[in-house]
Design a protein around this motif. Structure first.
Motif, PDB file in Angstrom:
ATOM      1  N   TYR A   2       0.850  -1.185   0.000  1.00  0.00           N
ATOM      2  CA  TYR A   2       0.000   0.000   0.000  1.00  0.00           C
ATOM      3  C   TYR A   2       0.885   1.235   0.000  1.00  0.00           C
ATOM      4  N   ASN A   5       0.749   8.188  -0.233  1.00  0.00           N
ATOM      5  CA  ASN A   5       0.657   9.400  -1.048  1.00  0.00           C
ATOM      6  C   ASN A   5       1.596   9.300  -2.237  1.00  0.00           C
ATOM      7  N   SER A  24       3.622   2.458   2.381  1.00  0.00           N
ATOM      8  CA  SER A  24       3.100   2.186   3.721  1.00  0.00           C
ATOM      9  C   SER A  24       3.819   0.996   4.328  1.00  0.00           C
ATOM     10  N   LYS A  42      -1.255  -1.340   5.838  1.00  0.00           N
ATOM     11  CA  LYS A  42      -2.491  -1.250   5.042  1.00  0.00           C
ATOM     12  C   LYS A  42      -2.991   0.197   4.928  1.00  0.00           C
ATOM     13  N   TYR A  43      -2.162   1.163   5.295  1.00  0.00           N
ATOM     14  CA  TYR A  43      -2.568   2.569   5.223  1.00  0.00           C
ATOM     15  C   TYR A  43      -2.656   3.018   3.763  1.00  0.00           C
ATOM     16  N   GLY A  44      -3.661   3.803   3.445  1.00  0.00           N
ATOM     17  CA  GLY A  44      -3.761   4.413   2.122  1.00  0.00           C
ATOM     18  C   GLY A  44      -4.416   3.509   1.105  1.00  0.00           C
ATOM     19  N   ARG A  45      -3.813   3.478  -0.075  1.00  0.00           N
ATOM     20  CA  ARG A  45      -4.382   2.727  -1.195  1.00  0.00           C
ATOM     21  C   ARG A  45      -3.427   1.625  -1.642  1.00  0.00           C
ATOM     22  N   GLU A  46      -3.992   0.623  -2.255  1.00  0.00           N
ATOM     23  CA  GLU A  46      -3.193  -0.478  -2.763  1.00  0.00           C
ATOM     24  C   GLU A  46      -2.381  -0.022  -3.970  1.00  0.00           C
ATOM     25  N   THR A  48      -1.070  -0.661  -7.344  1.00  0.00           N
ATOM     26  CA  THR A  48      -1.514  -1.533  -8.440  1.00  0.00           C
ATOM     27  C   THR A  48      -0.800  -1.151  -9.736  1.00  0.00           C
ATOM     28  N   THR A  51      -1.410   2.375 -10.465  1.00  0.00           N
ATOM     29  CA  THR A  51      -0.525   3.258  -9.714  1.00  0.00           C
ATOM     30  C   THR A  51       0.821   3.362 -10.420  1.00  0.00           C
TER      31      THR A  51
END
Length: 162
Positions: A2, A5, A24, A42-46, A48, A51
């Motif tokens: 994850y 930012n 993260s 697990k903070y924020g977004r995965e 991928t 990304t």
């Protein structure tokens, strides 16, 4: 993996105008860390393929000097495993843009064979990095006059000059 930012325009985390990825996950837990929310893996977004493509597109801009990866902690072993394939793509597509990594671990202690964050991928990941800023943030050594560092114990190591 994850991430917390992606800074599309960053002048604080390396030389020139950069794209910065804040991953993260961190087990250092530095007192008064500037980014404690990224301790959680697990903070924020995965992170991928979308990304990856977003960052690769941002790096195409001529005014962007390179990519900075910080966190959280890029050298947590699970993050190394996820970052290495992406970093290879970055260096293949943009061989003239530099790569900076920030770590709270110590390069010549923790990232060497037998070190606490060394794994089978560490040497290869390090081989792509131009500049490594290492060492934990230590509140008692905080110095706001330092470039690219928060405390006096942290080092700026030019890996491509070694």
């Amino acid at each position: 993996m994850y991430y917390g930012n992606i800074k599309k325009i960053d002048i604080a985390n390396g030389e020139g105008v950069r794209v910065s990825l804040f991953v993260s996950g961190c087990r250092n837990y530095c007192k008064n860390c500037f980014n404690p929310e990224t301790w959680d893996f697990k903070y924020g977004r995965e992170f991928t393929s979308d990304t990856e493509n977003e960052i690769l597109t941002l790096l195409e801009a001529k005014h962007i000097s390179g990519l900075t990866v910080l966190g959280g902690e890029p050298f947590e072993q699970e993050n190394q495993r996820d970052l290495l394939p992406f970093i290879k793509k970055v260096k293949e597509k943009f061989p003239n843009k530099d790569l900076w990594f920030f770590t709270g671990y110590i390069y010549d202690k923790d990232l060497i064979p037998g070190g606490k964050k060394y794994c089978e991928l560490t040497d290869e990941l390090l081989s792509y990095i131009d500049v490594l800023v290492d060492g934990p943030f230590i509140e008692e050594e905080k110095d706001i006059s330092l470039k690219f560092r928060g405390s006096r114990n942290q080092r700026i190591i030019h890996l491509k000059n070694k």
